[in-house]
Design an enzyme around this catalytic site. Structure first.
Site, PDB file in Angstrom:
ATOM      1  N   ARG A 125       0.865  -1.185   0.000  1.00 47.20           N
ATOM      2  CA  ARG A 125       0.000   0.000   0.000  1.00 47.20           C
ATOM      3  C   ARG A 125       0.888   1.217   0.000  1.00 47.20           C
ATOM      4  O   ARG A 125       1.707   1.388   0.900  1.00 47.20           O
ATOM      5  CB  ARG A 125      -0.923   0.001   1.222  1.00 47.20           C
ATOM      6  N   ASN A 146       4.140   0.553   2.136  1.00 43.63           N
ATOM      7  CA  ASN A 146       4.117  -0.565   3.094  1.00 43.63           C
ATOM      8  C   ASN A 146       4.166  -1.859   2.308  1.00 43.63           C
ATOM      9  O   ASN A 146       3.250  -2.147   1.535  1.00 43.63           O
ATOM     10  CB  ASN A 146       2.812  -0.534   3.902  1.00 43.63           C
ATOM     11  N   SER A 151      -2.772  -2.994   5.950  1.00 44.41           N
ATOM     12  CA  SER A 151      -4.088  -3.410   6.433  1.00 44.41           C
ATOM     13  C   SER A 151      -5.218  -2.455   6.022  1.00 44.41           C
ATOM     14  O   SER A 151      -4.997  -1.456   5.351  1.00 44.41           O
ATOM     15  CB  SER A 151      -4.046  -3.576   7.951  1.00 44.41           C
ATOM     16  N   LYS A 305      12.506   2.424   5.358  1.00 44.70           N
ATOM     17  CA  LYS A 305      12.631   3.869   5.149  1.00 44.70           C
ATOM     18  C   LYS A 305      13.968   4.201   4.477  1.00 44.70           C
ATOM     19  O   LYS A 305      14.074   5.139   3.695  1.00 44.70           O
ATOM     20  CB  LYS A 305      12.513   4.620   6.472  1.00 44.70           C
ATOM     21  N   LYS A 364      12.817   9.914  10.821  1.00 46.77           N
ATOM     22  CA  LYS A 364      12.197   8.568  10.805  1.00 46.77           C
ATOM     23  C   LYS A 364      13.217   7.466  11.063  1.00 46.77           C
ATOM     24  O   LYS A 364      14.188   7.328  10.323  1.00 46.77           O
ATOM     25  CB  LYS A 364      11.563   8.303   9.434  1.00 46.77           C
ATOM     26  N   GLU A 368       7.976   0.408  11.554  1.00 48.68           N
ATOM     27  CA  GLU A 368       6.659   0.459  10.933  1.00 48.68           C
ATOM     28  C   GLU A 368       5.603   0.481  12.022  1.00 48.68           C
ATOM     29  O   GLU A 368       5.861   0.122  13.157  1.00 48.68           O
ATOM     30  CB  GLU A 368       6.438  -0.794  10.084  1.00 48.68           C
ATOM     31  N   GLY A 369       4.388   0.851  11.637  1.00 46.07           N
ATOM     32  CA  GLY A 369       3.265   0.676  12.559  1.00 46.07           C
ATOM     33  C   GLY A 369       2.815   1.943  13.254  1.00 46.07           C
ATOM     34  O   GLY A 369       1.890   1.902  14.048  1.00 46.07           O
ATOM     35  N   ARG A 450      -7.480   7.495   5.223  1.00 48.43           N
ATOM     36  CA  ARG A 450      -7.463   7.589   6.688  1.00 48.43           C
ATOM     37  C   ARG A 450      -7.328   9.055   7.065  1.00 48.43           C
ATOM     38  O   ARG A 450      -6.604   9.809   6.416  1.00 48.43           O
ATOM     39  CB  ARG A 450      -6.276   6.818   7.260  1.00 48.43           C
TER      40      ARG A 450
END
Ligand code: ADP
Ligand code: MG
Length: 474
Positions: A125, A146, A151, A305, A364, A368-369, A450
């Site tokens: 994604r 990602n 998800s 990254k 960064k 992830e997450g 989102r």
């Protein structure tokens, strides 16, 4: 950007009525999550958080994001097959970042043994924000791609109907009819099904590799059920189950509880906390197997990254995608400024610039997450502390993207209904399948919008910051 709901967003009575309809519609449609209190059971569930109103998205940028997705699929797939590039790019990172180093060790180990896997499946994604320039123009800028456990492709396929109903309740029937249908879970499942078919064993199953705590199980069930519809068996297992009961036969076919596994679809495995020694061993077993891993470990590394930053260097995309100048141009157009913090003059210079003007950047780490990046004053303090140490190389710097906020209501169970200034992030799902060297499927599979309140710099839906949304094209 246009604010299409200006007339209703401040109408308290209308908003209250619409919110009650929205929540029930979400529950009916299956926009669900398990609760924090009972994450192991579906006896008590709640609606996944979502916006009351669909958010405005510039049509041209939405179309641009779809148009570049097959290029990104091609690019990630090319990186995953390029050992020299991964080795060089991650060389400095793996010296200081233990998690990336361990993934990398498995990658090398698997290559040395020789790959048993011949069919490859990528589900990714690519996430974007709409950067607002000083002249008021907006541009599509990639946040990240990602390549593991991307998800919400399931739940988001149900939000358009909910938002359509809300708009009707608010007297906006014409606008309701303009919301786009969207079903990423179907596209993801067709990729998994294709990989399963090419693996070539009718009795083999698809294994979802899932977390210990599965609050987002309904999102995964959407994909699972699409596979069952095609008469493909699905099992759900955790790393610890693989450690206890997984094994390989002489030709490295993977078996779980005596069932052959054709495809391993990871919805877990991207954060260091997942891995104790046993789980690392389970991961190695899976990677060594002939089963189609989605993603294989090389593709997971392609999503770091550090790789993202390296891609923005002049000439790199051309090297990775030779003979595809148009794809290179489309991909590059979505890049924000990205900067290496490797030791040396270039890193010293950008570190100093960021310390002097932290509001311009995001710092960064290789994680992830959500919730790991650093901004503003915190960015300045951390960078000041590590600027002369090798630890610096475990981070990258990125230009901060500045979207135009819009008013909306974030609907969350047990939370008061209040208006928030919000910004949105658009994700496009990509799916591809490769057999040997031949790409047999390469598609954009749908989208995810989102939205979060502007006071949160970071964090996704699972992290409790962002909520599900539906794009309203303007
Ligand atoms: P993660 O892998 O943790 O999801 P991301 O790179 O997606 O890391 O960053 C997490 C969140 O931080 C994003 O969803 C976005 O809200 C915010 N963010 C990340 N990069 C930027 C950026 N360059 N400008 C503005 N916000 C950003
Ligand atoms: Mg992200």
């Amino acid at each position: 950007m246009a604010a299409p709901w200006r007339d209703v967003v401040r109408d308290a009575a209308a908003v209250r009525d619409a919110a009650a309809v929205a929540v029930d519609a979400a529950l009916l449609a299956g926009v669900l999550m398990r609760t924090g209190e009972q994450p192991h059971s579906s006896d008590v569930v709640n609606y996944a958080p979502f916006t009351l109103l669909p958010s405005a998205v510039p049509r041209a940028l939405f179309e641009q994001a779809y148009a570049v997705q097959q290029d990104f699929n091609l690019l990630v797939d090319a990186i995953s097959q390029n050992k020299e590039f991964l080795e060089q790019t991650l060389a400095s990172t793996i010296k200081v970042d233990d998690f990336t180093a361990r993934l990398f060790r498995i990658y090398m180990q698997v290559l040395e043994e020789g790959l048993a896997q011949t069919v490859f499946l990528g589900i990714n994604r690519s996430d974007y924000m709409f950067d607002c320039g000083v002249d008021g123009t907006t541009a599509l800028k990639q946040i990240e791609i990602n390549t593991i456990a991307a998800s919400f492709g399931g739940l988001t396929s149900r939000t358009a109907d909910v938002h359509g109903l809300v708009l009707k309740v608010l007297g906006k029937t014409k606008e309701a009819s303009q919301l786009l249908p969207n079903n990423p879970s179907k596209g993801l499942a067709s990729g998994i099904a294709k990989a399963w078919e090419l693996y070539g064993s009718q009795s083999a199953v698809v294994m979802f590799l899932v977390e210990e705590i599965q609050r987002n199980i309904f999102d995964q069930r959407c994909v699972e059920n699409e596979l069952w519809k095609r008469n493909i068996r699905v099992i759900r297992r955790r790393f610890r189950d693989v450690f206890e009961k997984g094994c390989l036969d002489g030709s490295r076919r993977l078996y779980m509880d005596g069932q052959e596994v054709a495809v391993v679809y990871y919805r877990e495995g991207y954060v260091p906390q997942t891995y104790n020694q046993q789980n690392w061993e389970a991961r190695l077993l899976l990677e060594r197997s002939r089963a189609v891993k989605c993603p294989d470990i090389a593709t997971q590394l392609a999503g770091t990254k550090k790789v993202q930053q390296e891609l923005s260097r002049p000439g790199i995309l051309e090297k990775l995608l030779p003979g595809h100048p148009e794809a290179v141009a489309r991909v590059r157009a979505t890049f924000a400024g990205l900067y290496s913090l490797d030791e040396g003059e270039e890193g010293d210079k950008i570190a100093a610039t960021a310390i002097a003007d932290p509001e311009r950047f995001v710092l960064k780490p290789q994680r992830e997450g959500g919730g790991n990046n650093l901004y503003g004053e915190e960015l300045r303090q951390v960078l000041e502390k590590i600027k002369d140490s090798p630890e610096r190389t475990s981070y990258i710097l990125m230009d901060k993207i500045k979207p135009q906020p819009a008013l909306n209501y974030l609907l969350r169970a047990h939370s008061p209904l209040q208006v928030s200034e919000c910004i949105s992030e658009l994700g496009i799902f990509g799916v591809y399948v490769r057999q040997g060297r031949e790409l047999v499927l390469n598609e954009a599979a749908g989208h995810l919008l989102r939205t979060k309140a502007i006071e949160h710099a970071d964090g996704g839906v699972a992290a409790g910051v962002a909520v599900l949304d539906t794009p309203y094209l303007v």
